[in-house]
Design an enzyme around this catalytic site. Sequence first.
Site, PDB file in Angstrom:
ATOM      1  N   ASP A   8      34.636  28.398 -54.626  1.00 43.41           N
ATOM      2  CA  ASP A   8      34.838  27.852 -53.299  1.00 43.41           C
ATOM      3  C   ASP A   8      33.990  26.581 -53.218  1.00 43.41           C
ATOM      4  OD1 ASP A   8      35.454  27.662 -50.509  1.00 43.41           O
ATOM      5  OD2 ASP A   8      33.556  28.653 -50.058  1.00 43.41           O
ATOM      6  N   ASP A  10      33.019  24.755 -49.679  1.00 44.89           N
ATOM      7  CA  ASP A  10      32.177  24.763 -48.487  1.00 44.89           C
ATOM      8  C   ASP A  10      31.322  26.019 -48.425  1.00 44.89           C
ATOM      9  OD1 ASP A  10      33.099  22.331 -46.960  1.00 44.89           O
ATOM     10  OD2 ASP A  10      35.016  23.351 -47.245  1.00 44.89           O
TER      11      ASP A  10
END
Length: 217
Positions: A8, A10
């Site tokens: 991922d 963020d």
Amino acid sequence: MRSPVVFDLDGVLVDSEPVWEEVRRAFVAEHGGTWREETQSRLMGMSTGEWSAYLAELGVRLPPEEIARGVVGQMAERYRHGVPLLPGAKEAVERLAAGRPLGLASSSPRALIDVVLEATGLGAFFGATVSTEEVAYGKPAPDGYLEAASRLGVDPSDCVAVEDSSNGLRSAHAAGMRVVAVPHPLYPPAPDALALAAGTAKTLEELTPDLVDSLPR
């Protein structure tokens, strides 16, 4: 081949959740909406189309397309003044890139992903990057992770995902990936989502090849 890893962005590599919250909260207030207690946790993992529609539901008096343009434009401007990488982010990517393919499955719009990867030099390490703008549904749906595996040419069940948020953990698990949780201290995942993780790292310094390769299949 060692297990492919799909990151991922963020909250895992970039400490962007506080920036997203600040920008979106101010945008909502400026345009007549009302920020709710649960808003930030609900927004985490949503695709651009999903979160812009949600901000409209909060009372923002603009079409979702204009909301998205306004917020993303402000985020890009913030990033141009410096990308807030989390401690150990670049080193973790470099460690895991040795001898295995890396992917990225992010809820950020493509424009912001590209700004971050170019500004930090991390783009060279990823064989595939996916924005949830490019799939049917954002997290917690598995679409982004499934697409990342497809673009890498690997089976999702062979992959390890690295996530921080409740929706991200649910998304990667639903895609059939083993998941390492790296919880953000300000935005911890829900207990039921954290329980889906096959392993946990308190910091990115703990995210090592040995940890990834020791996860049970």
